[in-house]
Scaffold this motif. Structure first.
Motif, PDB file in Angstrom:
ATOM      1  N   HIS A 180      16.471   6.761  10.089  1.00 13.97           N
ATOM      2  CA  HIS A 180      15.424   6.049  10.887  1.00 13.97           C
ATOM      3  C   HIS A 180      14.002   6.964  10.726  1.00 13.97           C
ATOM      4  O   HIS A 180      13.107   6.220  10.229  1.00 13.97           O
ATOM      5  CB  HIS A 180      15.634   5.820  12.264  1.00 13.97           C
ATOM      6  CG  HIS A 180      14.631   5.384  13.095  1.00 13.97           C
ATOM      7  ND1 HIS A 180      14.239   3.887  13.080  1.00 13.97           N
ATOM      8  CD2 HIS A 180      13.728   5.867  13.818  1.00 13.97           C
ATOM      9  CE1 HIS A 180      13.360   3.761  13.806  1.00 13.97           C
ATOM     10  NE2 HIS A 180      12.886   4.954  14.299  1.00 13.97           N
ATOM     11  N   LEU A 181      14.145   8.055  10.841  1.00 13.91           N
ATOM     12  CA  LEU A 181      12.975   8.949  10.576  1.00 13.91           C
ATOM     13  C   LEU A 181      12.440   8.916   9.118  1.00 13.91           C
ATOM     14  O   LEU A 181      11.312   8.518   8.745  1.00 13.91           O
ATOM     15  CB  LEU A 181      13.163  10.219  10.962  1.00 13.91           C
ATOM     16  CG  LEU A 181      13.269  10.694  12.736  1.00 13.91           C
ATOM     17  CD1 LEU A 181      13.820  12.098  12.689  1.00 13.91           C
ATOM     18  CD2 LEU A 181      12.150  10.416  13.170  1.00 13.91           C
ATOM     19  N   ILE A 182      13.438   8.868   8.311  1.00 12.89           N
ATOM     20  CA  ILE A 182      12.902   9.142   6.624  1.00 12.89           C
ATOM     21  C   ILE A 182      12.492   7.656   6.414  1.00 12.89           C
ATOM     22  O   ILE A 182      11.645   7.514   5.663  1.00 12.89           O
ATOM     23  CB  ILE A 182      14.059   9.299   5.852  1.00 12.89           C
ATOM     24  CG1 ILE A 182      14.525  10.718   6.191  1.00 12.89           C
ATOM     25  CG2 ILE A 182      13.872   9.088   4.244  1.00 12.89           C
ATOM     26  CD1 ILE A 182      15.899  11.299   5.602  1.00 12.89           C
ATOM     27  N   GLY A 183      13.063   6.678   6.779  1.00 16.80           N
ATOM     28  CA  GLY A 183      12.436   5.262   6.618  1.00 16.80           C
ATOM     29  C   GLY A 183      11.139   5.101   7.070  1.00 16.80           C
ATOM     30  O   GLY A 183      10.283   4.475   6.413  1.00 16.80           O
ATOM     31  N   LEU A 184      10.844   5.620   8.509  1.00 15.52           N
ATOM     32  CA  LEU A 184       9.610   5.335   8.940  1.00 15.52           C
ATOM     33  C   LEU A 184       8.657   6.322   8.062  1.00 15.52           C
ATOM     34  O   LEU A 184       7.385   5.708   7.905  1.00 15.52           O
ATOM     35  CB  LEU A 184       9.532   6.031  10.541  1.00 15.52           C
ATOM     36  CG  LEU A 184      10.080   4.837  11.395  1.00 15.52           C
ATOM     37  CD1 LEU A 184      10.015   5.753  12.795  1.00 15.52           C
ATOM     38  CD2 LEU A 184       9.392   3.512  11.406  1.00 15.52           C
ATOM     39  N   SER A 185       8.988   7.490   7.614  1.00  8.43           N
ATOM     40  CA  SER A 185       7.960   8.012   6.721  1.00  8.43           C
ATOM     41  C   SER A 185       7.737   7.517   5.469  1.00  8.43           C
ATOM     42  O   SER A 185       6.698   7.575   4.996  1.00  8.43           O
ATOM     43  CB  SER A 185       8.442   9.469   6.951  1.00  8.43           C
ATOM     44  OG  SER A 185       7.836  10.384   5.795  1.00  8.43           O
ATOM     45  N   GLU A 186       8.725   7.089   4.894  1.00  3.88           N
ATOM     46  CA  GLU A 186       8.603   6.476   3.747  1.00  3.88           C
ATOM     47  C   GLU A 186       7.754   5.247   3.674  1.00  3.88           C
ATOM     48  O   GLU A 186       6.746   5.085   2.715  1.00  3.88           O
ATOM     49  CB  GLU A 186      10.006   6.465   3.026  1.00  3.88           C
ATOM     50  CG  GLU A 186      10.592   7.515   2.505  1.00  3.88           C
ATOM     51  CD  GLU A 186      11.982   7.098   1.955  1.00  3.88           C
ATOM     52  OE1 GLU A 186      12.428   6.169   2.108  1.00  3.88           O
ATOM     53  OE2 GLU A 186      12.662   8.172   1.369  1.00  3.88           O
ATOM     54  N   THR A 187       7.922   4.321   4.644  1.00  3.92           N
ATOM     55  CA  THR A 187       7.098   3.229   4.662  1.00  3.92           C
ATOM     56  C   THR A 187       5.696   3.671   5.223  1.00  3.92           C
ATOM     57  O   THR A 187       4.684   2.959   4.476  1.00  3.92           O
ATOM     58  CB  THR A 187       7.608   2.558   6.180  1.00  3.92           C
ATOM     59  OG1 THR A 187       8.779   2.048   5.797  1.00  3.92           O
ATOM     60  CG2 THR A 187       6.790   1.107   6.125  1.00  3.92           C
ATOM     61  N   GLY A 188       5.474   4.708   5.750  1.00  2.11           N
ATOM     62  CA  GLY A 188       3.842   5.169   6.189  1.00  2.11           C
ATOM     63  C   GLY A 188       3.344   5.534   4.969  1.00  2.11           C
ATOM     64  O   GLY A 188       2.160   5.243   4.591  1.00  2.11           O
ATOM     65  N   MET A 189       4.209   6.148   4.155  1.00  2.00           N
ATOM     66  CA  MET A 189       3.302   6.954   3.042  1.00  2.00           C
ATOM     67  C   MET A 189       3.114   5.941   2.013  1.00  2.00           C
ATOM     68  O   MET A 189       2.466   6.324   0.857  1.00  2.00           O
ATOM     69  CB  MET A 189       4.296   8.084   2.536  1.00  2.00           C
ATOM     70  CG  MET A 189       4.719   9.306   3.253  1.00  2.00           C
ATOM     71  SD  MET A 189       2.839  10.080   3.620  1.00  2.00           S
ATOM     72  CE  MET A 189       3.495  11.488   4.481  1.00  2.00           C
ATOM     73  N   GLU A 190       3.387   4.658   1.947  1.00  5.94           N
ATOM     74  CA  GLU A 190       3.174   3.591   1.090  1.00  5.94           C
ATOM     75  C   GLU A 190       1.754   3.253   1.273  1.00  5.94           C
ATOM     76  O   GLU A 190       1.296   2.632   0.366  1.00  5.94           O
ATOM     77  CB  GLU A 190       3.877   2.390   1.223  1.00  5.94           C
ATOM     78  CG  GLU A 190       5.478   2.620   1.043  1.00  5.94           C
ATOM     79  CD  GLU A 190       6.251   1.303   1.068  1.00  5.94           C
ATOM     80  OE1 GLU A 190       5.848   0.324   1.803  1.00  5.94           O
ATOM     81  OE2 GLU A 190       7.507   1.323   1.054  1.00  5.94           O
ATOM     82  N   ARG A 191       0.946   3.457   2.340  1.00  3.47           N
ATOM     83  CA  ARG A 191      -0.500   3.366   2.555  1.00  3.47           C
ATOM     84  C   ARG A 191      -1.090   4.555   1.869  1.00  3.47           C
ATOM     85  O   ARG A 191      -0.967   5.905   2.531  1.00  3.47           O
ATOM     86  CB  ARG A 191      -0.448   3.192   3.804  1.00  3.47           C
ATOM     87  CG  ARG A 191      -0.123   2.057   4.562  1.00  3.47           C
ATOM     88  CD  ARG A 191      -0.237   1.645   5.994  1.00  3.47           C
ATOM     89  NE  ARG A 191      -1.615   1.591   6.413  1.00  3.47           N
ATOM     90  CZ  ARG A 191      -2.344   2.573   7.041  1.00  3.47           C
ATOM     91  NH1 ARG A 191      -1.678   3.712   7.718  1.00  3.47           N
ATOM     92  NH2 ARG A 191      -3.598   2.446   7.130  1.00  3.47           N
ATOM     93  N   ARG A 192      -2.171   4.549   1.386  1.00  9.86           N
ATOM     94  CA  ARG A 192      -3.014   5.567   0.635  1.00  9.86           C
ATOM     95  C   ARG A 192      -3.458   6.317   1.530  1.00  9.86           C
ATOM     96  O   ARG A 192      -3.791   7.923   1.932  1.00  9.86           O
ATOM     97  CB  ARG A 192      -3.918   5.108  -0.397  1.00  9.86           C
ATOM     98  CG  ARG A 192      -3.267   4.717  -1.608  1.00  9.86           C
ATOM     99  CD  ARG A 192      -4.155   4.051  -2.602  1.00  9.86           C
ATOM    100  NE  ARG A 192      -3.635   3.683  -3.805  1.00  9.86           N
ATOM    101  CZ  ARG A 192      -4.367   3.091  -4.899  1.00  9.86           C
ATOM    102  NH1 ARG A 192      -5.651   2.782  -4.700  1.00  9.86           N
ATOM    103  NH2 ARG A 192      -3.709   2.452  -5.768  1.00  9.86           N
TER     104      ARG A 192
END
Length: 244
Positions: A180-192
């Motif tokens: 869950h945490l890794i998914g949230l982080s990776e989704t957030g990092m898609e935004r510049r």
């Protein structure tokens, strides 16, 4: 005085030319004296896992060493309960274990969310959050309920915390929390903008910009024993503060 330009950190993310960006900044910004441009480098002390050691706190506030209760009665149809603890700093080697711990408690299938909201209906809202900084921040467990359920809620909350301190989390709980945490982080990092923010803050806090790309690695390294150690440290009821 407090925010000299020589101490600023600028991050640019995207399809840009570093040389053109540097030239543009040189044209826009006033020249800085050489002596002012020297930035004090953070200490290089590392833990066994290669993470920066937590520095001594600069806070002058006396540490809470005994439980405190702050109760305010109001003529409202809802009751709000917050159980607070001393948290971690951004350089604390256990900050990732704390994140996993709070996700086990209050994630989509978290223990406290299931127990307090779904099964026992003692609360209709439950959240857990941790705020950190250069000095240790705080951990807060928040629940919204009705006035007549406030005391049973507090008892159930403390019971679950003691169980977590005494018994390691299950493999399924651990895997769900980390994913869950890794998914949230990776989704957030898609935004510049989010990526630029992460790189800048890691650099400013002395962690180094490269550390921003190691979130998944650090999170996956958290095992059940690390979560239990974090629970014993951060969910210690002796210095806890209860506000309701």
């Amino acid at each position: 005085r407090h925010y000299p330009l020589s101490q600023a950190t600028l991050v640019v993310v995207g399809a840009v030319s570093p040389a053109l960006v540097a030239a543009r900044l040189d044209a826009l910004l006033p020249p800085q004296p050489a002596e002012a441009a020297a930035r004090e480098e953070p200490g290089e002390a590392k833990t066994e896992r290669g993470e920066p050691e937590a520095p001594a706190s600069s806070s002058t506030e006396a540490a809470v060493r005994a439980p405190r209760q702050i109760i305010k009665t109001m003529k409202q149809p809802q009751a709000h309960v917050v159980l607070g603890f001393r948290g971690a700093s951004v350089r604390d080697p256990e900050r990732h274990a704390l994140e996993v711990l709070l996700t086990v408690l209050a994630g989509p299938e978290g223990r406290l969310r299931q127990t307090l909201v779904e099964r026992r209906a003692l609360a209709f809202r439950f959240e857990a959050l941790a705020v950190d900084g250069l000095d240790p921040g705080y951990v807060a467990l928040y629940a919204a309920t009705t006035p007549e359920r406030a005391e049973p809620l507090q008892a159930a909350l403390r019971e679950e915390l003691r169980r977590l301190v005494a018994q390691p989390v299950t493999d399924d709980e651990l895997q769900r929390a980390r994913e869950h945490l890794i998914g949230l982080s990776e989704t957030g990092m898609e935004r510049r903008a989010r990526l630029a923010e992460a790189l800048a803050l890691h650099e400013v806090y002395g962690l180094g910009a490269a550390e921003a790309g190691r979130y998944a690695e650090r999170t996956l390294a958290v095992d059940a024993a690390a979560v239990q150690r974090a629970a014993r440290r951060f969910l210690d009821e002796r210095p806890a503060v209860l506000a309701a």
